[in-house]
Motif scaffolding. Structure first.
Motif, PDB file in Angstrom:
ATOM      1  N   PRO A   1      68.425  39.871  69.356  1.00  0.00           N
ATOM      2  CA  PRO A   1      67.413  40.678  70.046  1.00  0.00           C
ATOM      3  C   PRO A   1      66.003  40.119  69.911  1.00  0.00           C
ATOM      4  O   PRO A   1      65.234  40.109  70.884  1.00  0.00           O
ATOM      5  N   TRP A   2      65.661  39.650  68.695  1.00  0.00           N
ATOM      6  CA  TRP A   2      64.321  39.095  68.505  1.00  0.00           C
ATOM      7  C   TRP A   2      64.157  37.785  69.273  1.00  0.00           C
ATOM      8  O   TRP A   2      63.100  37.544  69.867  1.00  0.00           O
ATOM      9  N   LEU A   3      65.181  36.942  69.260  1.00  0.00           N
ATOM     10  CA  LEU A   3      65.092  35.669  69.989  1.00  0.00           C
ATOM     11  C   LEU A   3      64.959  35.912  71.490  1.00  0.00           C
ATOM     12  O   LEU A   3      64.163  35.264  72.170  1.00  0.00           O
ATOM     13  N   ILE A   4      65.748  36.849  72.011  1.00  0.00           N
ATOM     14  CA  ILE A   4      65.659  37.175  73.442  1.00  0.00           C
ATOM     15  C   ILE A   4      64.282  37.742  73.776  1.00  0.00           C
ATOM     16  O   ILE A   4      63.646  37.360  74.773  1.00  0.00           O
ATOM     17  N   PHE A   5      63.810  38.643  72.913  1.00  0.00           N
ATOM     18  CA  PHE A   5      62.532  39.303  73.134  1.00  0.00           C
ATOM     19  C   PHE A   5      61.389  38.292  73.195  1.00  0.00           C
ATOM     20  O   PHE A   5      60.589  38.272  74.142  1.00  0.00           O
ATOM     21  N   PHE A   6      61.312  37.415  72.183  1.00  0.00           N
ATOM     22  CA  PHE A   6      60.227  36.441  72.134  1.00  0.00           C
ATOM     23  C   PHE A   6      60.378  35.378  73.227  1.00  0.00           C
ATOM     24  O   PHE A   6      59.393  34.935  73.820  1.00  0.00           O
ATOM     25  N   SER A   7      61.607  34.939  73.497  1.00  0.00           N
ATOM     26  CA  SER A   7      61.819  33.902  74.509  1.00  0.00           C
ATOM     27  C   SER A   7      61.423  34.399  75.895  1.00  0.00           C
ATOM     28  O   SER A   7      60.739  33.701  76.657  1.00  0.00           O
TER      29      SER A   7
END
Length: 499
Positions: free
Chosen positions: A41-47
């Motif tokens: 979720p964090w990787l998707i959010f920041f990307s």
């Protein structure tokens, strides 16, 4: 650029984890997938944010709920597969034991406590003068055997001895058997450590119980109380600075700063309470916290010592992780609730530049406040400030150095060698950042002089924590980086932060 680097570093960690997991087959891959799901979720959010695609709060919450569900599912599959693997391994060990036919003289030597290894390992080296009474030494040597730890050499070490040899079973059950035997023979007079030597081989260290961690002295307790009072003062001063005045010059305005000071103290208290509750669960004694006051944040957090020996690295991780998890969760909820409650006319007016100081804060603010961040001044609820301060305090304590929470987490998951290297690297990074930020210099000095030493080894320092804990460690370190690193001007522009 910084966000891209952060994402690449996270992907690099996941790639490294995949290489470590591959040799363990399906069990390792499932554990690695848990790490991926937890960070996804964090990787998707920041990307997506870096690419100019902004998710609303409902979508972000959906990602976290979905991630949690998949994580639980994988955890159930991992436990089931782990039980099958353990059953097969136990059957294989039992079969090998039945087939093994040790020589009678080897059995007699093991039962009598002799440390002669089987051929062709050579002759046991005679120990130098060991600072353990001869009678006690013979009793200690008697706990070893061909089915636990086959000792081949005895070396004096501090007030005890190091026993080199060959570990003949799984670390935890082997340690339990030897520790129980030692207690039966000599009571509570000695402690047994199963650790890794400099050359990466298992060794046993036996030390007298007189070297156990000591409880706090009266003087140390007094210092702890004084630091607490100083921290309360700096929290009040920090609240005054938020309101635009010096509290100590106008103490009559205490009603204005008290809620802000209590908010900071609540995050600090929750952090320490997290440590204490998990330590109580494992019956581990902790010292009183030594709070570190500072005018800018109210406090840097607190230093806490273990007053008990830790049984294994999983316990070290759980206690170290519990504080940042509790304090960080409270701070994150404060931040999100504060952003939701923010409106035109809220108590604080912040320059938009404020939200460029943290990747995590900036991107979350963009999700909630949206177009408001394009104005030069943004009205925000006080909880936004308190949440941000709480996240910074949590992130500073998660830095992977020495006996900070982050250093203990790294030591628990990756061992003392890696923890020593990350400590050096953290101090170097803090030194470089201090060229532009005096706050980093203050923290670097504190770490260098007070917290650079690693935590002492646990009693069973060979058994690594499970992969679920490793995944939580990666998530904590990733969020620490995302909290402390600022947004670049280019990314802030794509996010719509500032005019």
């Amino acid at each position: 650029m910084i966000t891209a680097i952060t994402v690449l570093v996270a992907l690099g960690f996941l790639g490294w984890g995949f290489n470590r997991a591959r040799p363990f087959g399906k069990l390792g891959i499932l554990a690695w997938l848990q790490s991926v799901v937890l960070m996804a979720p964090w990787l998707i959010f920041f990307s997506l944010s870096a690419a100019g695609i902004y998710l609303n709060l409902v979508s972000v919450l959906f990602l976290f709920v979905l991630s949690t569900g998949v994580y639980i599912f994988l955890g159930n599959r991992l436990r089931a597969l782990g039980q099958e693997t353990l059953s097969r391994r136990a059957s294989a060990i039992a079969q090998e034991t039945e087939q093994a036919e040790p020589k009678p003289e080897d059995i007699r030597d093991a039962e009598s406590g002799a440390t002669r290894p089987p051929q062709p390992e050579g002759v046991v080296k005679e120990p130098d003068v060991v600072p353990i009474p001869a009678e006690d030494l013979r009793a200690i040597q008697g706990i070893f055997g061909i089915d636990t730890f086959f000792a081949t050499e005895t070396i004096p070490y501090q007030e005890g001895a190091v026993f080199r040899g060959n570990l003949r079973g799984e670390p935890q059950p082997t340690y339990d058997r030897m520790s129980s035997a030692l207690q039966e023979q000599l009571g509570d007079r000695y402690r047994l450590f199963l650790v890794e030597s400099q050359d990466g081989k298992p060794v046993v260290i036996v030390l007298p119980s007189s070297r156990d961690p000591k409880p706090m002295t009266v003087v140390q307790k007094g210092i702890s109380v004084l630091l607490l009072l100083a921290t309360i003062s700096t929290c009040l001063e920090s609240g005054g600075l938020m309101r635009g005045f010096d509290f100590f010059s106008a103490p009559g305005r205490w009603q204005e700063v008290l809620p802000l000071a209590l908010g900071i103290l609540f995050v600090l208290t929750t952090h320490e309470l997290g440590h204490w509750l998990v330590a109580q669960r494992y019956q581990i004694r902790l010292s009183l916290p030594f709070f570190i006051p500072t005018w800018q944040l109210g406090s840097f957090g607190a230093l806490t010592r273990f007053e008990s020996l830790l049984p294994n690295r999983s316990v070290l991780f759980d206690i170290a992780f519990a504080g940042p998890a509790a304090g960080g969760m409270v701070a994150l909820v404060m931040l999100i609730v504060g952003l939701v409650l923010s409106h035109q006319g809220s108590l604080f007016q912040l320059p938009t530049e404020f939200f460029k100081g943290s990747i995590l804060v900036g991107t979350l603010a963009r999700v909630v406040l949206r177009e408001s961040l394009q104005q030069p001044i943004v009205d925000v609820h006080p909880l936004v400030i308190l949440g941000w301060l709480g996240l910074v305090i949590t992130a500073l304590n998660l830095m992977p150095a020495g006996q900070l929470d982050g250093g203990r987490i790294v030591q628990a998951i990756y061992g003392r060698k890696i923890a020593g290297r990350t400590t050096i690297g953290t101090i170097i990074v803090l030194g470089l950042v201090s060229l532009v930020n005096p706050l980093a210099l203050y923290w670097a000095i504190l770490v260098l002089f007070l917290q650079r030493e690693l935590e002492r080894p646990t009693l069973n320092d060979l058994t690594e924590p499970d992969d679920a804990r490793a995944a939580l460690a990666l998530l904590a370190l990733f969020l620490m980086v995302a909290t402390l690193l600022p947004l670049t001007p280019g990314l802030a522009g794509r996010l719509g932060i500032g005019s």
